[in-house]
Design a protein around this motif. Structure first.
Motif, mmCIF file in Angstrom:
data_model
loop_
_atom_site.group_PDB
_atom_site.id
_atom_site.type_symbol
_atom_site.label_atom_id
_atom_site.label_comp_id
_atom_site.label_asym_id
_atom_site.label_seq_id
_atom_site.Cartn_x
_atom_site.Cartn_y
_atom_site.Cartn_z
ATOM 1 N N SER A 98 28.103 13.560 -103.019
ATOM 2 C CA SER A 98 29.463 13.430 -103.532
ATOM 3 C C SER A 98 30.403 14.528 -103.048
ATOM 4 O O SER A 98 31.604 14.307 -102.948
ATOM 5 N N SER A 99 29.872 15.715 -102.711
ATOM 6 C CA SER A 99 30.779 16.799 -102.353
ATOM 7 C C SER A 99 30.716 17.254 -100.904
ATOM 8 O O SER A 99 31.534 18.053 -100.485
ATOM 9 N N GLY A 100 29.735 16.793 -100.135
ATOM 10 C CA GLY A 100 29.704 17.142 -98.719
ATOM 11 C C GLY A 100 28.617 18.133 -98.346
ATOM 12 O O GLY A 100 27.622 18.289 -99.052
ATOM 13 N N PRO A 101 28.797 18.837 -97.211
ATOM 14 C CA PRO A 101 27.756 19.714 -96.674
ATOM 15 C C PRO A 101 27.455 20.901 -97.593
ATOM 16 O O PRO A 101 28.361 21.481 -98.184
ATOM 17 N N VAL A 102 26.167 21.244 -97.678
ATOM 18 C CA VAL A 102 25.736 22.384 -98.476
ATOM 19 C C VAL A 102 24.577 23.090 -97.767
ATOM 20 O O VAL A 102 23.933 22.521 -96.879
ATOM 21 N N VAL A 103 24.330 24.308 -98.174
ATOM 22 C CA VAL A 103 23.117 25.027 -97.805
ATOM 23 C C VAL A 103 22.359 25.251 -99.105
ATOM 24 O O VAL A 103 22.916 25.762 -100.079
ATOM 25 N N PHE A 104 21.099 24.817 -99.126
ATOM 26 C CA PHE A 104 20.250 25.039 -100.289
ATOM 27 C C PHE A 104 19.538 26.372 -100.081
ATOM 28 O O PHE A 104 18.973 26.627 -99.018
ATOM 29 N N ILE A 105 19.600 27.234 -101.105
ATOM 30 C CA ILE A 105 19.020 28.568 -101.018
ATOM 31 C C ILE A 105 18.059 28.772 -102.188
ATOM 32 O O ILE A 105 18.363 28.376 -103.318
ATOM 33 N N ALA A 106 16.903 29.381 -101.898
ATOM 34 C CA ALA A 106 15.935 29.702 -102.947
ATOM 35 C C ALA A 106 15.380 31.098 -102.723
ATOM 36 O O ALA A 106 15.253 31.552 -101.584
ATOM 37 N N LYS A 107 15.060 31.748 -103.810
ATOM 38 C CA LYS A 107 14.358 33.042 -103.766
ATOM 39 C C LYS A 107 13.107 32.868 -104.622
ATOM 40 O O LYS A 107 13.125 33.104 -105.830
ATOM 41 N N THR A 117 19.368 26.588 -105.220
ATOM 42 C CA THR A 117 20.799 26.595 -105.520
ATOM 43 C C THR A 117 21.518 26.006 -104.316
ATOM 44 O O THR A 117 21.147 26.286 -103.184
ATOM 45 N N SER A 118 22.537 25.197 -104.578
ATOM 46 C CA SER A 118 23.310 24.659 -103.457
ATOM 47 C C SER A 118 24.614 25.431 -103.323
ATOM 48 O O SER A 118 25.286 25.708 -104.303
ATOM 49 N N VAL A 119 24.907 25.792 -102.087
ATOM 50 C CA VAL A 119 26.147 26.499 -101.779
ATOM 51 C C VAL A 119 26.975 25.584 -100.893
ATOM 52 O O VAL A 119 26.577 25.287 -99.760
ATOM 53 N N PRO A 120 28.117 25.099 -101.402
ATOM 54 C CA PRO A 120 28.941 24.191 -100.597
ATOM 55 C C PRO A 120 29.549 24.885 -99.384
ATOM 56 O O PRO A 120 29.893 26.058 -99.433
ATOM 57 N N ILE A 121 29.623 24.144 -98.304
ATOM 58 C CA ILE A 121 30.309 24.627 -97.109
ATOM 59 C C ILE A 121 31.724 24.062 -97.207
ATOM 60 O O ILE A 121 31.948 22.879 -97.047
ATOM 61 N N ASN A 169 35.966 23.827 -96.555
ATOM 62 C CA ASN A 169 36.887 23.655 -95.435
ATOM 63 C C ASN A 169 36.264 22.841 -94.304
ATOM 64 O O ASN A 169 36.584 23.015 -93.141
ATOM 65 N N SER A 170 35.354 21.959 -94.657
ATOM 66 C CA SER A 170 34.745 21.108 -93.646
ATOM 67 C C SER A 170 35.621 19.875 -93.441
ATOM 68 O O SER A 170 36.121 19.291 -94.398
ATOM 69 N N THR A 171 35.814 19.491 -92.201
ATOM 70 C CA THR A 171 36.650 18.328 -91.911
ATOM 71 C C THR A 171 35.824 17.038 -91.877
ATOM 72 O O THR A 171 36.373 15.964 -91.743
ATOM 73 N N VAL A 172 34.499 17.165 -91.996
ATOM 74 C CA VAL A 172 33.627 16.003 -91.956
ATOM 75 C C VAL A 172 33.545 15.388 -93.351
ATOM 76 O O VAL A 172 33.320 16.080 -94.319
ATOM 77 N N LYS A 173 33.732 14.090 -93.433
ATOM 78 C CA LYS A 173 33.648 13.379 -94.719
ATOM 79 C C LYS A 173 32.223 12.909 -94.950
ATOM 80 O O LYS A 173 31.569 12.469 -94.004
ATOM 81 N N PRO A 174 31.735 12.993 -96.223
ATOM 82 C CA PRO A 174 30.377 12.511 -96.510
ATOM 83 C C PRO A 174 30.246 11.014 -96.328
ATOM 84 O O PRO A 174 31.151 10.278 -96.368
#
Length: 159
Positions: free
Chosen positions: A131-140, A148-152, A154-159
């Motif tokens: 629903s929100s687009g590109p993310v990087v999933f991060i775990a420790k 945890t998902s961190v949204p990227i 200012n992306s011009t690509v639509k999901p």
């Protein structure tokens, strides 16, 4: 001079015990086998000012629940090893942590196993939230059993 080859078994009793202690997994689940290793990644981690190598494997395992029908299911997990050193031990690869991908599987998220990266005690997977687009999933994994998902932005690509 021959090159030294170092390997580590994936399906060990230690991996099974660490997975059983994980808060993200039911205590009744038992690992039956490994179906595939989807990706491998190596990275550097600093310990007391020294660079240490970590190796992570994203694998798919076959698990069975403790029920009458014994239904088998696939589960994905990431195992991380300290690699190439072990003061006081014989093995040069020792399991450091195990983390499932259950918090990002089967939801509104997608990730590419080939994007797995490991650095400074963190795991990274590239993907997207449907629903929100590109993310990087991060775990420790040394701290908690989730991603945890961190949204990227200012992306011009639509999901």
């Amino acid at each position: 001079k021959p090159v030294t080859v170092l390997s580590a078994k994936l399906l060990t009793n230690e991996l099974k015990m660490r997975l059983a202690r994980s808060s993200a997994v039911s205590k009744d689940i038992k690992i039956v086998g490994v179906t595939s290793v989807l990706s491998l990644s190596a990275g550097v981690h600093r310990v007391q000012g020294r660079a240490r190598v970590r190796v992570a494997a994203l694998a798919e395992v076959l698990v069975v629940g403790n029920s009458r029908n014994g239904t088998m299911n696939k589960m994905r997990l990431v195992a991380v090893w300290k690699w190439g050193y072990n003061p006081g031990g014989v093995s040069l690869a020792s399991l450091q942590s195990v983390l499932t991908t259950q918090t990002i599987d089967g939801t509104s998220n997608e990730y590419d196993p080939a994007t797995l990266q490991v650095a400074d005690g963190l795991l990274f997977l590239g993907g997207r939230n449907l629903s929100s687009g590109p993310v990087v999933f991060i775990a420790k994994p040394a701290v908690r059993d989730s991603w945890t998902s961190v949204p990227i932005t200012n992306s011009t690509v639509k999901p």
